[in-house]
Design a protein around this motif. Structure first.
Motif, PDB file in Angstrom:
ATOM      1  N   UNK A 279      -6.604   1.331   3.542  1.00  0.00           N
ATOM      2  CA  UNK A 279      -7.842   1.016   4.244  1.00  0.00           C
ATOM      3  C   UNK A 279      -7.849  -0.476   4.576  1.00  0.00           C
ATOM      4  N   UNK A 280      -8.788  -0.851   5.417  1.00  0.00           N
ATOM      5  CA  UNK A 280      -8.882  -2.250   5.850  1.00  0.00           C
ATOM      6  C   UNK A 280     -10.196  -2.884   5.410  1.00  0.00           C
ATOM      7  N   UNK A 281     -10.784  -2.404   4.308  1.00  0.00           N
ATOM      8  CA  UNK A 281     -12.035  -2.987   3.813  1.00  0.00           C
ATOM      9  C   UNK A 281     -11.781  -4.375   3.227  1.00  0.00           C
ATOM     10  N   UNK A 282     -12.711  -5.288   3.464  1.00  0.00           N
ATOM     11  CA  UNK A 282     -12.587  -6.646   2.948  1.00  0.00           C
ATOM     12  C   UNK A 282     -13.067  -6.705   1.492  1.00  0.00           C
ATOM     13  N   UNK A 283     -12.914  -7.871   0.858  1.00  0.00           N
ATOM     14  CA  UNK A 283     -13.266  -8.015  -0.546  1.00  0.00           C
ATOM     15  C   UNK A 283     -14.763  -7.872  -0.793  1.00  0.00           C
TER      16      UNK A 283
END
Length: 435
Positions: A279-283
């Protein structure tokens, strides 16, 4: 005479002393009773202070034990604080046995029983066709086909054709009449195969490989059987859960993006992009796995005039204490909690989607209500399951893909006067597929 009469009516010294002693005893008795009552009151106040301190420490520093996801299943919800709820789901091919959701109680124990995911008996629906015998396996099944049938569900015939040829006796000598000879093939290719023909006593016997059949009057040519077209709506349902691809002599099943084909070759299993980090979710975002994909969400506390909120957990915001003279602040919600659900398309309804409970009610009445207008009420409704619990109900099936949001308000009242209110925001991600 008057003076003598007055002196005679006055009490004597002994009587006065006796009266004073009685008054002294009465005062001493009252003093002792008062001191005892004061001591008892101090003890009760000390006990209340100790109990309040223990409860405050317990509420701040204590959580319920960590819950594990069931084998062949998953857990929704990471908070183990008092009042928080955890939901459980099973992988395709398994069914949930036990509590669908559990709540962290004030006693620091979880409500309900730890659920398990039990393997579904795939043979219960009799998937093997044409007299085949089903063998149940872990999350799959296999078929032992009767004579003359082949394929995953015994759906493909293995035809044998007997064709009487003319003038074959003259071309066949007695010495070779009983012997078998293979006739030449007419055509070859991936979807066309030569038949296997033998001549026995003047009669030609032609057969095809599994997955092929004699084409028309030409007994020497076998053409591929399109199982996807022939068995797309069989007794046991479709051959494939999603898409069927015809292949020479058979077929294969394919799944959409976000799914893998299961071991039985027919079903589709969701890929957990959050667990596998695809996935490309940020912190500063949370990854929510959905059926066939994922969502990146970020919880920000609401901005309400005259009230300030702080995030006490990744999915909960609580209001700071209000000044005594700030009525607008005291009427603002005490807390906001956020929850995310992943469901399949056309989920059967009505059904319970979420429960809101009060573990330590303050007033004498709890009231649950659904916030929002007609679009929200078209899909959701709120009902009571008991005195302390409200349920968010899905009122009608939803065709995906779609994202639905609902807000449930829980109000505490004392003699119809509101003491506090708590908002639960539920976001439901609906897949475009029914699996």
């Amino acid at each position: 005479m008057l003076l003598l009469h007055w002196l005679c009516d006055c009490p004597g010294r002994q009587e006065i002393q006796g009266s004073l002693k009685q008054v002294q005893k009465l005062l001493s008795s009252h003093e002792a009773s008062y001191m005892q009552s004061l001591r008892n009151l101090k003890k009760k106040i000390n006990l209340l202070l100790s109990s309040a301190a223990r409860q405050n420490t317990k509420a701040i520093n204590s959580t319920c034990p960590k819950l594990e996801s069931p084998i062949n299943g998953r857990k929704l919800g990471k908070s183990h604080s008092i009042g928080h709820e955890v939901h459980f789901l099973c992988d395709p091919g398994y069914e949930l046995v036990g509590s669908e959701s559990r709540v962290c109680q004030e006693s620091l124990t979880w409500s309900g029983q730890q659920p398990t995911c039990r393997d579904i008996n795939e043979c219960a629906s009799s998937p093997c066709l044409n007299g085949g015998t089903c063998v149940d396996e872990v999350n799959q099944f296999s078929c032992v086909c009767a004579k003359g049938w082949a394929g995953v569900t015994c759906q493909s015939p293995v035809p044998t054709f007997f064709v009487t040829m003319t003038n074959t006796s003259a071309a066949t000598s007695p010495s070779t009449a009983a012997a078998a000879s293979t006739l030449p093939a007419a055509t070859t290719g991936p979807y066309v195969r030569p038949s296997r023909c033998t001549i026995v006593q003047g009669t030609t016997h032609c057969t095809c490989e599994p997955g092929y059949t004699i084409s028309g009057r030409d007994s020497y040519t076998c053409t591929d059987i399109d199982e996807c077209e022939l068995f797309h709506n069989g007794q046991a349902g479709r051959l494939c859960l999603h898409a069927c691809v015809n292949t020479p002599g058979g077929y294969r099943c394919s799944c959409p993006a976000g799914y893998n084909v299961t071991r039985d070759g027919r079903s589709c299993k969701d890929i957990d992009e959050c667990a596998t980090r695809i996935n490309n979710c940020t912190k500063d975002q949370m990854c929510i796995n959905t059926y066939g994909g994922f969502q990146c969400v970020r919880v920000d506390c609401p901005k309400i005039p005259n009230a300030t909120y702080v995030k006490t957990s990744p999915m909960r915001c609580e209001r700071n204490p209000c000044p005594v003279d700030n009525k607008a602040c005291s009427h603002a919600p005490n807390s906001f909690s956020y929850h995310y659900l992943a469901v399949v398309s056309n989920l059967s309804a009505p059904r319970v989607m979420f429960r809101v409970s009060a573990l330590r009610p303050i007033g004498d009445t709890l009231r649950f209500s659904l916030l929002g207008g007609r679009p929200v009420r078209r899909h959701f409704t709120v009902q009571r399951s008991d005195r302390l619990t409200g349920e968010l109900m899905l009122a009608s099936p939803v065709q995906g893909p779609a994202t639905l949001e609902a807000e449930v308000e829980m109000s505490e009242l004392e003699r119809r006067v509101q003491l506090g209110k708590y908002i639960t925001k539920v976001t439901m991600f609906v897949s475009q597929y029914e699996f």
